[in-house]
Design a protein around this motif. Structure first.
Motif, PDB file in Angstrom:
ATOM      1  N   LEU A 239      36.645  55.943  38.632  1.00  0.00           N
ATOM      2  CA  LEU A 239      37.637  54.548  38.175  1.00  0.00           C
ATOM      3  C   LEU A 239      37.882  53.839  37.183  1.00  0.00           C
ATOM      4  CD1 LEU A 239      39.304  53.024  40.217  1.00  0.00           C
ATOM      5  CD2 LEU A 239      37.585  51.439  40.317  1.00  0.00           C
ATOM      6  N   ARG A 240      36.498  53.480  36.254  1.00  0.00           N
ATOM      7  CA  ARG A 240      37.588  53.482  34.909  1.00  0.00           C
ATOM      8  C   ARG A 240      38.222  54.743  33.708  1.00  0.00           C
ATOM      9  NH1 ARG A 240      35.146  52.527  30.206  1.00  0.00           N
ATOM     10  NH2 ARG A 240      33.424  54.815  29.747  1.00  0.00           N
ATOM     11  N   VAL A 241      37.432  55.834  33.735  1.00  0.00           N
ATOM     12  CA  VAL A 241      38.269  56.634  33.143  1.00  0.00           C
ATOM     13  C   VAL A 241      39.964  56.644  33.562  1.00  0.00           C
ATOM     14  CG1 VAL A 241      38.883  58.670  32.240  1.00  0.00           C
ATOM     15  CG2 VAL A 241      36.658  57.801  32.427  1.00  0.00           C
ATOM     16  N   HIS A 242      40.301  56.782  34.943  1.00  0.00           N
ATOM     17  CA  HIS A 242      41.058  57.105  35.389  1.00  0.00           C
ATOM     18  C   HIS A 242      41.881  55.471  35.284  1.00  0.00           C
ATOM     19  CE1 HIS A 242      44.105  57.601  38.828  1.00  0.00           C
ATOM     20  NE2 HIS A 242      43.909  56.033  39.405  1.00  0.00           N
ATOM     21  N   LEU A 243      41.443  54.516  35.544  1.00  0.00           N
ATOM     22  CA  LEU A 243      42.586  53.255  35.437  1.00  0.00           C
ATOM     23  C   LEU A 243      43.178  53.558  33.551  1.00  0.00           C
ATOM     24  CD1 LEU A 243      40.574  50.651  37.605  1.00  0.00           C
ATOM     25  CD2 LEU A 243      42.405  51.594  37.594  1.00  0.00           C
ATOM     26  N   ASN A 244      41.987  53.558  33.210  1.00  0.00           N
ATOM     27  CA  ASN A 244      42.205  53.591  31.437  1.00  0.00           C
ATOM     28  C   ASN A 244      43.196  54.940  30.917  1.00  0.00           C
ATOM     29  OD1 ASN A 244      40.944  51.566  30.733  1.00  0.00           O
ATOM     30  ND2 ASN A 244      38.949  53.183  30.111  1.00  0.00           N
ATOM     31  N   HIS A 245      42.768  55.529  31.913  1.00  0.00           N
ATOM     32  CA  HIS A 245      44.668  57.086  32.631  1.00  0.00           C
ATOM     33  C   HIS A 245      45.618  56.516  32.824  1.00  0.00           C
ATOM     34  CE1 HIS A 245      46.259  60.878  30.865  1.00  0.00           C
ATOM     35  NE2 HIS A 245      45.620  60.789  32.847  1.00  0.00           N
ATOM     36  N   LYS A 246      45.313  56.047  33.123  1.00  0.00           N
ATOM     37  CA  LYS A 246      46.793  55.322  34.436  1.00  0.00           C
ATOM     38  C   LYS A 246      48.138  54.365  33.858  1.00  0.00           C
ATOM     39  CE  LYS A 246      49.171  54.762  38.871  1.00  0.00           C
ATOM     40  NZ  LYS A 246      48.888  54.879  40.208  1.00  0.00           N
ATOM     41  N   SER A 250      49.204  50.840  28.756  1.00  0.00           N
ATOM     42  CA  SER A 250      50.310  49.099  29.172  1.00  0.00           C
ATOM     43  C   SER A 250      49.127  48.112  28.920  1.00  0.00           C
ATOM     44  CB  SER A 250      51.032  48.767  30.145  1.00  0.00           C
ATOM     45  OG  SER A 250      49.926  49.423  31.021  1.00  0.00           O
ATOM     46  N   ARG A 251      48.090  48.018  29.660  1.00  0.00           N
ATOM     47  CA  ARG A 251      47.176  46.495  29.709  1.00  0.00           C
ATOM     48  C   ARG A 251      46.440  46.691  28.899  1.00  0.00           C
ATOM     49  NH1 ARG A 251      47.102  46.120  36.654  1.00  0.00           N
ATOM     50  NH2 ARG A 251      49.206  46.565  36.860  1.00  0.00           N
ATOM     51  N   GLY A 252      45.624  47.605  28.317  1.00  0.00           N
ATOM     52  CA  GLY A 252      44.796  47.522  27.732  1.00  0.00           C
ATOM     53  C   GLY A 252      43.640  48.159  27.796  1.00  0.00           C
ATOM     54  N   LYS A 253      42.520  49.048  27.219  1.00  0.00           N
ATOM     55  CA  LYS A 253      41.465  49.237  27.957  1.00  0.00           C
ATOM     56  C   LYS A 253      40.338  49.120  28.313  1.00  0.00           C
ATOM     57  CE  LYS A 253      43.093  53.429  26.112  1.00  0.00           C
ATOM     58  NZ  LYS A 253      42.682  55.419  26.947  1.00  0.00           N
ATOM     59  N   LEU A 254      39.585  49.440  29.104  1.00  0.00           N
ATOM     60  CA  LEU A 254      38.946  48.697  29.630  1.00  0.00           C
ATOM     61  C   LEU A 254      37.418  49.746  29.716  1.00  0.00           C
ATOM     62  CD1 LEU A 254      39.796  48.013  33.681  1.00  0.00           C
ATOM     63  CD2 LEU A 254      39.730  46.515  32.482  1.00  0.00           C
ATOM     64  N   THR A 255      36.588  48.511  29.119  1.00  0.00           N
ATOM     65  CA  THR A 255      35.341  48.481  28.963  1.00  0.00           C
ATOM     66  C   THR A 255      34.279  49.198  30.037  1.00  0.00           C
ATOM     67  OG1 THR A 255      34.155  46.879  28.086  1.00  0.00           O
ATOM     68  CG2 THR A 255      34.796  48.175  26.403  1.00  0.00           C
ATOM     69  N   LEU A 256      33.522  48.796  30.687  1.00  0.00           N
ATOM     70  CA  LEU A 256      31.788  48.325  31.986  1.00  0.00           C
ATOM     71  C   LEU A 256      32.189  47.115  32.002  1.00  0.00           C
ATOM     72  CD1 LEU A 256      30.492  49.871  33.333  1.00  0.00           C
ATOM     73  CD2 LEU A 256      28.365  49.642  32.266  1.00  0.00           C
ATOM     74  N   LEU A 257      32.176  46.140  30.735  1.00  0.00           N
ATOM     75  CA  LEU A 257      31.558  45.040  31.362  1.00  0.00           C
ATOM     76  C   LEU A 257      32.579  44.408  31.934  1.00  0.00           C
ATOM     77  CD1 LEU A 257      31.049  43.533  27.355  1.00  0.00           C
ATOM     78  CD2 LEU A 257      29.446  43.980  29.165  1.00  0.00           C
ATOM     79  N   PRO A 258      34.530  44.383  32.217  1.00  0.00           N
ATOM     80  CA  PRO A 258      34.913  43.402  33.213  1.00  0.00           C
ATOM     81  C   PRO A 258      34.851  43.960  34.738  1.00  0.00           C
ATOM     82  CG  PRO A 258      36.383  45.161  31.831  1.00  0.00           C
ATOM     83  CD  PRO A 258      34.557  44.890  31.279  1.00  0.00           C
ATOM     84  N   PHE A 259      33.835  45.089  35.505  1.00  0.00           N
ATOM     85  CA  PHE A 259      33.821  45.460  36.564  1.00  0.00           C
ATOM     86  C   PHE A 259      32.322  44.766  36.566  1.00  0.00           C
ATOM     87  CE2 PHE A 259      35.981  49.008  35.092  1.00  0.00           C
ATOM     88  CZ  PHE A 259      36.755  49.405  35.910  1.00  0.00           C
ATOM     89  N   LEU A 260      31.736  44.611  35.678  1.00  0.00           N
ATOM     90  CA  LEU A 260      30.739  43.656  35.634  1.00  0.00           C
ATOM     91  C   LEU A 260      30.004  42.707  36.027  1.00  0.00           C
ATOM     92  CD1 LEU A 260      28.042  45.613  33.033  1.00  0.00           C
ATOM     93  CD2 LEU A 260      27.672  45.385  35.809  1.00  0.00           C
ATOM     94  N   VAL A 261      31.282  41.350  35.753  1.00  0.00           N
ATOM     95  CA  VAL A 261      31.773  40.959  35.279  1.00  0.00           C
ATOM     96  C   VAL A 261      31.799  40.327  37.006  1.00  0.00           C
ATOM     97  CG1 VAL A 261      33.279  38.285  35.050  1.00  0.00           C
ATOM     98  CG2 VAL A 261      31.630  40.065  33.018  1.00  0.00           C
ATOM     99  N   ARG A 262      33.074  41.197  37.677  1.00  0.00           N
ATOM    100  CA  ARG A 262      33.469  41.115  38.392  1.00  0.00           C
ATOM    101  C   ARG A 262      32.792  41.525  39.636  1.00  0.00           C
ATOM    102  NH1 ARG A 262      37.391  39.226  42.482  1.00  0.00           N
ATOM    103  NH2 ARG A 262      37.334  40.439  43.574  1.00  0.00           N
ATOM    104  N   ALA A 263      31.967  42.701  39.134  1.00  0.00           N
ATOM    105  CA  ALA A 263      30.687  42.493  40.488  1.00  0.00           C
ATOM    106  C   ALA A 263      29.253  41.448  40.589  1.00  0.00           C
ATOM    107  CB  ALA A 263      29.795  44.028  39.787  1.00  0.00           C
TER     108      ALA A 263
END
Length: 428
Positions: A239-246, A250-263
């Motif tokens: 999912l992270r790779v897909h979101l970064n590709h799409k 425009s929005r910036g690359k995501l690392t794992l940390l935002p997903f961990l914070v959300r969890a």
């Protein structure tokens, strides 16, 4: 001529004394208004002390590592006019004290050069004429402008290895050019088995002292226990790779940390007893509705924990942007006291160096810290078949005075379930 005396200011929050961490000037230096003179360390953050006047430094009131009372004389500056010392009164000029060889950790706010730009050396100037690269202590930060620091950061250069040819050893852009040119030359041979007898004593002051005190206090006061669980993050990484590709451009690359914070935010809805701060002196637990996540960031001075406030109100990109902004502020020494305090739970990660298992130390007065280890590909058995999956351990610690083992395990299992089924992170 007169004397302007600058006293240790009242930082606020009831602080009666602070530690002098670093001088940015020496006796005899000319300073300008708003130039940073010194750094002082409170219990929560590093604070810059700027000059309110133009003038010449005539005395320093302390040495790095010294704890000074609010209102004590910090520095005396000779100025045009009467200064702030009454005529006829004896100026409270402190006795000169030995200043450290290294003058600055962060660059002064004053311009790097006079208004008339100095001529740059001709491009053909021989690199060999430059002094050889130097090796400073790991906790030593040489003097350099923000522009030089940013260029060094972008180029992957550690400034402590770069010779500074400017005033007081300040590193200039030309010094970076020379260092980069030298990097292309073969390194001199080193005797691998040469006997060494050198040793170095490094005072524990400033941020390093505060880290030591806080870690020792946390281990002494809290009843730590750790819980480790492995997580299959194959789907999350897809999912992270897909979101970064799409959306990366425009929005910036995501690392794992935002997903961990959300969890963590989602899991805490069912475990509010973990999103608390425990005042063990007053024997009061404060349960917070807001989730203020401290995200540990490594800086040249040591580990700092800036706070992502109201993480429950941020989406992935909002969380990512705030983590990046705070990490940069912490590394550059510009994070405010508000940005460095008030967390209700902490997330710590060593990234690719995360190892297999760790036992993070609590960030008191919080009662939980979630640690992230590195992702590795491993063969796993799923429905009787051996498949390659991306696995990651969560190594977390809790305060057993407040958090029961069952609650801690269920909390981490909830985070695990959210990460292994990442769509559930966004289901309300």
């Amino acid at each position: 001529m007169g004397t302007h005396v600058i006293k240790m200011p009242d930082i606020g929050e009831g602080i009666a004394e602070v530690e002098l961490s670093q001088w940015h000037v020496q006796v005899g230096d000319l300073v300008v208004e708003d130039q940073v003179l010194a750094d002082v360390m409170t219990d929560k953050a590093m604070v810059d002390i700027p000059s309110p006047v133009h003038g010449k430094v005539i005395a320093l009131g302390g040495v790095p590592g010294e704890v000074m009372a609010v209102g004590s004389v910090l520095i005396s500056i000779e100025v045009e006019g009467a200064g702030n010392v009454r005529e006829g009164a004896e100026a409270p000029v402190p006795a000169p004290k030995a200043a450290p060889a290294v003058v600055a950790e962060k660059p002064p706010a004053a311009p790097e050069a006079p208004s008339k730009p100095a001529a740059k050396p001709a491009p053909t100037a021989p690199v060999a004429a430059r002094p050889a690269p130097v090796a400073r202590a790991a906790d030593e930060r040489p003097l350099a402008s923000p522009a030089v620091r940013k260029r060094a950061w972008d180029a992957g250069i550690e400034l402590r290895f770069v010779h500074g040819s400017g005033p007081a050893g300040r590193i200039l852009h030309d010094d970076l050019d020379a260092y980069l040119a030298q990097a292309d030359q073969p390194a001199p041979a080193v005797a691998s088995y040469a006997k060494r007898t050198d040793e170095q004593q490094i005072p524990v002051i400033g941020l390093r002292r505060k880290i030591a005190q806080r870690m020792q206090d946390a281990k002494r006061r809290a009843a730590h226990f750790s819980y480790v669980e492995e997580v299959d993050v194959t789907a999350l990484e897809e999912l992270r790779v897909h979101l970064n590709h799409k959306y990366g451009d425009s929005r910036g690359k995501l690392t794992l940390l935002p997903f961990l914070v959300r969890a963590m935010v989602v899991a805490l809805r069912d475990f509010p007893q973990i999103n608390v701060r425990y005042d063990d002196d007053a024997q009061v637990i404060t349960r917070h509705g807001a989730v203020h996540v401290g995200v540990a960031a490594q800086t040249d001075g040591g580990l700092m924990v800036p706070v992502v406030r109201h993480a429950e109100s941020l989406n992935l990109w909002g969380t990512s942007n705030e983590i990046n902004r705070l990490a940069q502020a912490a590394r550059s020494g510009k994070a405010s006291r508000e940005e460095m305090s008030g967390s209700t739970i902490t997330l710590t990660s060593l990234g690719a160096l995360g190892g297999i298992v760790s036992t993070p130390v609590l960030n008191l007065p919080e009662v939980a810290i979630v640690g992230v280890n590195r992702i590795v590909e491993r063969p796993m058995v799923i429905k009787g078949q051996i498949v390659i999956r991306k696995m990651m351990n969560l190594s977390s610690s809790f305060d057993h005075r407040v958090v029961d083992g069952m609650d801690a395990a269920q909390f981490i299992q909830a985070i695990r379930g959210l990460l292994e089924q990442p769509a559930s992170l966004f289901v309300e």
